[in-house]
Design a protein around this motif. Structure first.
Motif, PDB file in Angstrom:
ATOM      1  N   ARG A 127      80.003  62.248  46.073  1.00 32.24           N
ATOM      2  CA  ARG A 127      80.928  63.503  46.561  1.00 32.24           C
ATOM      3  C   ARG A 127      79.944  63.609  47.773  1.00 32.24           C
ATOM      4  N   LEU A 128      79.198  62.651  48.271  1.00 30.12           N
ATOM      5  CA  LEU A 128      78.173  64.034  49.287  1.00 30.12           C
ATOM      6  C   LEU A 128      79.132  63.486  50.764  1.00 30.12           C
ATOM      7  N   ASP A 129      79.166  64.891  51.743  1.00 26.13           N
ATOM      8  CA  ASP A 129      80.184  64.728  53.074  1.00 26.13           C
ATOM      9  C   ASP A 129      79.565  64.144  54.173  1.00 26.13           C
ATOM     10  N   PRO A 130      80.771  62.793  54.224  1.00 26.72           N
ATOM     11  CA  PRO A 130      80.551  61.992  55.674  1.00 26.72           C
ATOM     12  C   PRO A 130      79.709  63.205  56.429  1.00 26.72           C
ATOM     13  N   GLN A 131      81.077  63.638  56.983  1.00 21.02           N
ATOM     14  CA  GLN A 131      80.479  64.840  58.148  1.00 21.02           C
ATOM     15  C   GLN A 131      79.353  65.617  58.210  1.00 21.02           C
ATOM     16  N   ALA A 132      79.365  66.635  57.392  1.00 17.88           N
ATOM     17  CA  ALA A 132      77.802  67.142  57.188  1.00 17.88           C
ATOM     18  C   ALA A 132      76.706  66.372  57.577  1.00 17.88           C
ATOM     19  N   ILE A 133      76.907  64.665  57.229  1.00 17.42           N
ATOM     20  CA  ILE A 133      75.656  64.664  56.694  1.00 17.42           C
ATOM     21  C   ILE A 133      75.343  63.681  58.566  1.00 17.42           C
ATOM     22  N   THR A 134      76.958  63.380  59.276  1.00 18.22           N
ATOM     23  CA  THR A 134      76.623  63.233  60.626  1.00 18.22           C
ATOM     24  C   THR A 134      76.451  64.757  61.401  1.00 18.22           C
ATOM     25  N   ASP A 135      76.833  65.593  60.874  1.00 20.36           N
ATOM     26  CA  ASP A 135      75.844  66.853  61.728  1.00 20.36           C
ATOM     27  C   ASP A 135      74.156  67.023  61.793  1.00 20.36           C
ATOM     28  N   VAL A 136      73.705  66.876  60.320  1.00 17.53           N
ATOM     29  CA  VAL A 136      72.298  67.124  60.129  1.00 17.53           C
ATOM     30  C   VAL A 136      71.495  65.948  60.887  1.00 17.53           C
ATOM     31  N   ALA A 137      72.564  64.344  61.066  1.00 16.21           N
ATOM     32  CA  ALA A 137      71.542  63.947  61.611  1.00 16.21           C
ATOM     33  C   ALA A 137      71.274  64.584  63.398  1.00 16.21           C
ATOM     34  N   GLY A 138      72.602  64.919  63.541  1.00 18.54           N
ATOM     35  CA  GLY A 138      72.487  65.133  64.896  1.00 18.54           C
ATOM     36  C   GLY A 138      71.674  66.627  65.270  1.00 18.54           C
ATOM     37  N   HIS A 139      71.736  67.503  64.559  1.00 16.55           N
ATOM     38  CA  HIS A 139      70.325  68.256  64.796  1.00 16.55           C
ATOM     39  C   HIS A 139      69.133  67.654  64.575  1.00 16.55           C
ATOM     40  N   LEU A 140      68.726  67.020  64.261  1.00 10.66           N
ATOM     41  CA  LEU A 140      67.750  66.190  63.474  1.00 10.66           C
ATOM     42  C   LEU A 140      67.319  65.250  64.982  1.00 10.66           C
ATOM     43  N   ALA A 141      68.218  65.285  65.164  1.00 13.30           N
ATOM     44  CA  ALA A 141      68.351  63.933  66.440  1.00 13.30           C
ATOM     45  C   ALA A 141      67.555  64.584  67.598  1.00 13.30           C
ATOM     46  N   ALA A 142      68.553  65.428  67.838  1.00 13.14           N
ATOM     47  CA  ALA A 142      67.458  66.740  68.478  1.00 13.14           C
ATOM     48  C   ALA A 142      66.768  66.818  68.867  1.00 13.14           C
ATOM     49  N   ASP A 143      65.756  67.509  67.418  1.00  6.61           N
ATOM     50  CA  ASP A 143      64.838  67.921  66.820  1.00  6.61           C
ATOM     51  C   ASP A 143      63.937  67.190  67.363  1.00  6.61           C
ATOM     52  N   LEU A 144      64.231  65.372  66.788  1.00  6.90           N
ATOM     53  CA  LEU A 144      62.668  64.520  67.607  1.00  6.90           C
ATOM     54  C   LEU A 144      62.639  64.331  68.642  1.00  6.90           C
ATOM     55  N   ALA A 145      64.010  64.076  70.301  1.00 11.35           N
ATOM     56  CA  ALA A 145      63.788  64.181  70.696  1.00 11.35           C
ATOM     57  C   ALA A 145      63.156  64.892  72.000  1.00 11.35           C
ATOM     58  N   ARG A 146      62.377  66.311  71.153  1.00 12.03           N
ATOM     59  CA  ARG A 146      61.848  67.087  71.524  1.00 12.03           C
ATOM     60  C   ARG A 146      60.620  67.233  71.105  1.00 12.03           C
ATOM     61  N   GLY A 147      59.962  66.304  70.226  1.00 17.44           N
ATOM     62  CA  GLY A 147      59.045  65.968  69.552  1.00 17.44           C
ATOM     63  C   GLY A 147      58.474  66.368  68.847  1.00 17.44           C
ATOM     64  N   ALA A 148      57.499  65.665  67.484  1.00 19.76           N
ATOM     65  CA  ALA A 148      57.301  66.849  66.381  1.00 19.76           C
ATOM     66  C   ALA A 148      56.260  66.265  65.914  1.00 19.76           C
ATOM     67  N   ASP A 149      54.947  66.351  64.661  1.00 19.26           N
ATOM     68  CA  ASP A 149      54.128  65.974  64.427  1.00 19.26           C
ATOM     69  C   ASP A 149      54.774  64.859  62.997  1.00 19.26           C
ATOM     70  N   LEU A 150      55.135  65.086  62.440  1.00 19.35           N
ATOM     71  CA  LEU A 150      55.673  64.936  61.917  1.00 19.35           C
ATOM     72  C   LEU A 150      57.702  64.742  61.302  1.00 19.35           C
ATOM     73  N   LEU A 151      58.260  63.702  60.636  1.00 20.33           N
ATOM     74  CA  LEU A 151      59.008  64.160  60.354  1.00 20.33           C
ATOM     75  C   LEU A 151      59.586  64.409  58.214  1.00 20.33           C
ATOM     76  N   VAL A 152      60.045  64.573  58.086  1.00 21.55           N
ATOM     77  CA  VAL A 152      59.968  65.490  56.510  1.00 21.55           C
ATOM     78  C   VAL A 152      61.751  64.821  56.103  1.00 21.55           C
ATOM     79  N   ILE A 153      61.891  64.179  55.332  1.00 22.51           N
ATOM     80  CA  ILE A 153      64.213  63.847  54.740  1.00 22.51           C
ATOM     81  C   ILE A 153      63.684  64.135  53.246  1.00 22.51           C
ATOM     82  N   ASN A 154      64.129  64.895  52.923  1.00 25.93           N
ATOM     83  CA  ASN A 154      64.266  65.252  51.283  1.00 25.93           C
ATOM     84  C   ASN A 154      65.040  63.443  50.212  1.00 25.93           C
ATOM     85  N   ARG A 155      65.297  62.821  51.627  1.00 27.92           N
ATOM     86  CA  ARG A 155      65.257  61.683  50.368  1.00 27.92           C
ATOM     87  C   ARG A 155      65.886  60.102  51.081  1.00 27.92           C
TER      88      ARG A 155
END
Length: 218
Positions: free
Chosen positions: A120-148
């Protein structure tokens, strides 16, 4: 991947030279000479940690607790946590991912009816999440946490590219993996990964070690 338990035993591994032409992970950027020297002096610290949990274990609660503690300590966290809820009028439970940094929430499962089968995983929703996270990482972070690290990631999609981006950028990663997906994770992460028990103390000890290592490198 290395395994960590609560006995404080440190397993020593040979240094990882990711610039080698035989490197298994082509998505990794080459380390600088400083990175390699640091790696040799901190052989037991791996930049990706996976909390291995059995089915039915409340892993979401553990991740939330750990992230709350790390945030209170002043660490800049990027990533997503998972929540599960019953939605009125729908036949199945809904799963959402919530940003640790900005708080946005995205449902990631499709409503396909009571008798539908398959993923049931929604590919478009995951693509959107990945885009947001990529932008966050581009700004830097101490740690990336992924649920699964789950079925999607084991098959080469899902949030896998986000994990690659983080490790390639020198940002450590904490994630959860169900026992049956551990072989796929080991194939992905190899010697860069460490397996942790579903124990708050063990996870925080790894976090403290990796944050300390980052401070030394700076």
């Amino acid at each position: 991947m290395g395994r960590k338990d609560n006995s404080h035993h440190i397993e020593m591994k040979p240094p990882i030279l990711v610039c080698s032409p035989l490197v298994k992970f082509p998505w990794l950027k080459c380390m600088t000479a400083q990175d390699v020297e640091f790696q040799e002096n901190n052989q037991a610290i791996r930049p990706l940690a996976a909390i291995v949990f059995p089915s039915k274990f409340p892993i979401n609660d553990l991740l939330k607790d750990v992230c709350r503690t790390l945030a209170q300590q002043g660490h800049d966290l990027a990533g997503v946590l998972q929540s599960v809820s019953d939605t009125k009028g729908q036949s199945n439970k809904n799963v959402s991912l919530t940003s640790l940094r900005s708080g946005w929430e995205t449902p990631v499962l499709q409503e396909r009816g009571q008798y539908a089968s398959g993923c049931r995983l929604d590919p478009q929703a995951i693509t959107d999440v990945a885009g947001h996270l990529a932008a966050d990482l581009a700004r830097g972070a101490d740690l990336l946490v992924i649920n699964r690290f789950g079925r999607a990631e084991s098959e080469g999609y899902g949030l896998r590219q986000v994990l690659e981006q983080a490790v390639s950028s020198g940002i450590p990663v904490l994630l959860a993996v169900r026992e049956d997906y551990v072989p796929a994770l080991e194939d992905f992460a190899g010697e860069l990964g460490e397996l942790l028990p579903p124990d708050r103390k063990a996870v925080l000890e790894w976090s403290e070690a990796v944050f300390g290592a980052e401070h030394e490198l700076v």
